[in-house]
Write a protein that holds these residues in place. Structure first.
Motif, PDB file in Angstrom:
ATOM      1  N   UNK A 138     -20.456  41.479  30.638  1.00  0.00           N
ATOM      2  CA  UNK A 138     -21.304  42.235  31.554  1.00  0.00           C
ATOM      3  C   UNK A 138     -20.449  42.576  32.777  1.00  0.00           C
ATOM      4  N   UNK A 139     -20.423  43.850  33.148  1.00  0.00           N
ATOM      5  CA  UNK A 139     -19.612  44.323  34.272  1.00  0.00           C
ATOM      6  C   UNK A 139     -20.530  44.881  35.345  1.00  0.00           C
ATOM      7  N   UNK A 140     -20.331  44.438  36.575  1.00  0.00           N
ATOM      8  CA  UNK A 140     -21.200  44.832  37.688  1.00  0.00           C
ATOM      9  C   UNK A 140     -20.366  45.442  38.801  1.00  0.00           C
ATOM     10  N   UNK A 141     -20.879  46.502  39.413  1.00  0.00           N
ATOM     11  CA  UNK A 141     -20.231  47.135  40.559  1.00  0.00           C
ATOM     12  C   UNK A 141     -21.135  47.015  41.779  1.00  0.00           C
ATOM     13  N   UNK A 190     -28.549  31.597  31.080  1.00  0.00           N
ATOM     14  CA  UNK A 190     -27.634  32.179  32.073  1.00  0.00           C
ATOM     15  C   UNK A 190     -26.248  32.392  31.463  1.00  0.00           C
ATOM     16  N   UNK A 191     -25.709  33.581  31.671  1.00  0.00           N
ATOM     17  CA  UNK A 191     -24.305  33.870  31.321  1.00  0.00           C
ATOM     18  C   UNK A 191     -23.397  33.491  32.486  1.00  0.00           C
ATOM     19  N   UNK A 192     -23.762  33.909  33.701  1.00  0.00           N
ATOM     20  CA  UNK A 192     -22.912  33.668  34.873  1.00  0.00           C
ATOM     21  C   UNK A 192     -23.726  33.898  36.135  1.00  0.00           C
ATOM     22  N   UNK A 193     -23.162  33.503  37.265  1.00  0.00           N
ATOM     23  CA  UNK A 193     -23.718  33.803  38.583  1.00  0.00           C
ATOM     24  C   UNK A 193     -22.670  34.601  39.345  1.00  0.00           C
ATOM     25  N   UNK A 194     -23.037  35.762  39.874  1.00  0.00           N
ATOM     26  CA  UNK A 194     -22.077  36.637  40.532  1.00  0.00           C
ATOM     27  C   UNK A 194     -21.562  36.024  41.825  1.00  0.00           C
ATOM     28  N   UNK A 195     -20.282  36.304  42.111  1.00  0.00           N
ATOM     29  CA  UNK A 195     -19.684  35.828  43.353  1.00  0.00           C
ATOM     30  C   UNK A 195     -18.404  36.604  43.597  1.00  0.00           C
ATOM     31  N   UNK A 196     -17.938  36.586  44.851  1.00  0.00           N
ATOM     32  CA  UNK A 196     -16.638  37.156  45.177  1.00  0.00           C
ATOM     33  C   UNK A 196     -16.587  38.649  45.353  1.00  0.00           C
ATOM     34  N   UNK A 197     -17.722  39.331  45.387  1.00  0.00           N
ATOM     35  CA  UNK A 197     -17.699  40.785  45.538  1.00  0.00           C
ATOM     36  C   UNK A 197     -17.178  41.203  46.909  1.00  0.00           C
ATOM     37  N   UNK A 198     -16.331  42.239  46.902  1.00  0.00           N
ATOM     38  CA  UNK A 198     -15.947  42.962  48.103  1.00  0.00           C
ATOM     39  C   UNK A 198     -16.567  44.353  48.013  1.00  0.00           C
ATOM     40  N   UNK A 199     -16.489  45.113  49.092  1.00  0.00           N
ATOM     41  CA  UNK A 199     -17.141  46.429  49.116  1.00  0.00           C
ATOM     42  C   UNK A 199     -16.610  47.314  47.987  1.00  0.00           C
ATOM     43  N   UNK A 200     -17.533  47.840  47.187  1.00  0.00           N
ATOM     44  CA  UNK A 200     -17.175  48.759  46.114  1.00  0.00           C
ATOM     45  C   UNK A 200     -16.474  48.128  44.931  1.00  0.00           C
ATOM     46  N   UNK A 201     -16.427  46.809  44.891  1.00  0.00           N
ATOM     47  CA  UNK A 201     -15.663  46.136  43.836  1.00  0.00           C
ATOM     48  C   UNK A 201     -16.439  46.067  42.530  1.00  0.00           C
ATOM     49  N   UNK A 202     -15.693  46.114  41.424  1.00  0.00           N
ATOM     50  CA  UNK A 202     -16.251  45.952  40.081  1.00  0.00           C
ATOM     51  C   UNK A 202     -15.721  44.637  39.510  1.00  0.00           C
ATOM     52  N   UNK A 203     -16.612  43.766  39.058  1.00  0.00           N
ATOM     53  CA  UNK A 203     -16.224  42.469  38.514  1.00  0.00           C
ATOM     54  C   UNK A 203     -16.818  42.309  37.120  1.00  0.00           C
ATOM     55  N   UNK A 204     -15.993  41.775  36.204  1.00  0.00           N
ATOM     56  CA  UNK A 204     -16.394  41.558  34.818  1.00  0.00           C
ATOM     57  C   UNK A 204     -16.722  40.092  34.590  1.00  0.00           C
ATOM     58  N   UNK A 205     -17.802  39.834  33.859  1.00  0.00           N
ATOM     59  CA  UNK A 205     -18.236  38.471  33.543  1.00  0.00           C
ATOM     60  C   UNK A 205     -18.256  38.294  32.033  1.00  0.00           C
ATOM     61  N   UNK A 206     -17.557  37.262  31.561  1.00  0.00           N
ATOM     62  CA  UNK A 206     -17.504  36.968  30.133  1.00  0.00           C
ATOM     63  C   UNK A 206     -18.655  36.053  29.753  1.00  0.00           C
TER      64      UNK A 206
END
Length: 402
Positions: free
Chosen positions: A121-124, A154-170
């Motif tokens: 799952x990839x979130x921006x 639960x797959x994951x809990x989001x963390x570490x986002x910076x402005x406009x960042x895209x993060x992938x969760x396995x």
């Protein structure tokens, strides 16, 4: 040849080396022969010795684009559909993002309309502000709509986002129809500028299988038929009663294997599945049973399905073996998830000639392609830049001699 840490003479009366010429030499020779039929004055050489690069197979379809979405509330025009519109970034203040109202435990839910084995799952996050509206969000995947889907695993809990960042969760391999993003127990807005969902494939279904021995009609193919459960034993593999029974899957290509999932029989005999080694590698020594070990199965009861993480172990062969035990090995289903890697060879050539290669570039390339096809069936040959003319100044040694 070196004798580490020793003081003395090293004497060698003869050193002989045997092998085959590298294919790169054959290719260069063949290319030179082909060009010599068309051009008399040229030089062809490697600018760099051929080398290999590993290319990873990528998941290409974003399943989120197939689905429908809803959210707990909507802030002005920031509707839930904005998070699956295919736009990670847009003009203006969060213009292509979804934003809920300010509330307790805001949530957003994606219905994929079918059941999938989800790997990623990839979130921006939004690019203007408000990272607290994307950080600390639970990603939940499952098949239940209880509590609007927010009770799924639960797959994951989001963390570490910076402005406009895209993060992938396995997510390893999680099966589900619904993908939920929820801020459990917090009062805030929930902002999502894009949510992408990618599935994984059970690559065991592509392979072929071999057993040490099979019991009657309990053939090895039944462990990769896609059917986990059925009448007792009818969809399972069982070896004969023997010392060190094993089952081997040939994936045909090398994979980086993340997860292996095994299902035991439903009627009895979990001891026929517990205590088996899962081995992954590229060797067929000892029928593949000497390859590195991922895990040893344990905890099975009747009908259980258990998952084992192999953390990207590379291999073509997957073996399940009961080393040193006399008995049956029973497997009702074996699923394998990972990425297929292949190596691409890069060959870089330099072509020099007094002939007008600019005008003949198409003919030269065609000759090279014909010659290359004698050695390699799958290749692409192109100019890294079009041929060009360069003025060469002859040293002043007297009259110009042609």
């Amino acid at each position: 040849m070196i004798a580490p840490g020793r003081v003395g003479h090293l004497t060698l009366c003869e050193v002989e080396v045997y092998g085959k010429p590298a294919l790169s030499g054959e290719i260069l020779s063949q290319l030179q022969s082909a060009l010599s039929l068309y051009i008399s004055d040229f030089n062809l050489s490697w600018t760099q010795r051929p080398f290999k690069v590993k290319v990873k197979q990528q998941n290409t379809e974003n399943l989120a684009r197939r689905g429908t979405v809803t959210q707990s509330s909507t802030y002005y025009s920031y509707i839930a559909q904005n998070a699956i519109d295919g736009k990670r970034y847009g003009p203006g203040s969060a213009a292509s993002c979804s934003i809920t109202g300010y509330q307790l435990s805001p949530w957003w839910m994606l219905d994929l309309l079918d059941y999938y084995e989800i790997s990623t799952v990839i979130i921006t996050a939004r690019s203007d502000c408000c990272l607290d509206q994307t950080n600390g969000v639970e990603i939940r995947i499952g098949n239940s709509t209880e509590n609007n889907g927010n009770n799924n695993p639960i797959c994951a809990v989001t963390s570490g986002f910076q402005l406009g960042q895209t993060i992938s969760y396995s997510c390893g391999v999680m099966v589900g129809r619904y993908i939920n993003l929820v801020m459990t127990g917090r009062t805030n807005y929930l902002s999502l500028c894009e949510v992408e969902v990618y599935k994984t494939e059970n690559v065991a279904r592509r392979g072929t299988v071999t057993p040490s021995l099979n019991q009657y009609t309990w053939i090895p193919e039944k462990a990769i038929d896609g059917i986990k459960y059925g009448s007792p034993g009818s969809f399972c593999f069982a070896s004969g009663n023997q010392n060190t029974p094993w089952w081997r899957l040939d994936l045909k290509y090398r994979y980086e294997i993340d997860t292996i999932i095994i299902t035991a029989r439903t009627d009895c005999c979990p001891d026929q599945t517990n205590g088996a080694e899962i081995r992954i590698g590229n060797s067929l020594e000892n029928n593949g049973n000497n390859n590195p070990r991922c895990a040893v199965t344990s905890g099975f009861s009747t009908g259980y399905t258990l998952s084992y993480s192999c953390n990207g172990m590379e291999g073509r062969y997957v073996n399940v073996v009961m080393t040193g035990r006399v008995g049956y090995l029973t497997l009702c289903e074996v699923e394998v998830y990972g990425k297929c890697n292949y190596k691409k060879s890069i060959l870089k050539l330099k072509f020099l000639s007094s002939v007008d290669a600019v005008a003949s570039s198409g003919k030269i390339l065609s000759q090279l392609q014909s010659a290359m096809s004698l050695h390699i069936s799958n290749f692409n040959l192109s100019w890294t830049r079009p041929p060009y003319k360069e003025k060469v100044t002859q040293p002043d040694t007297g009259p110009c001699v042609k």
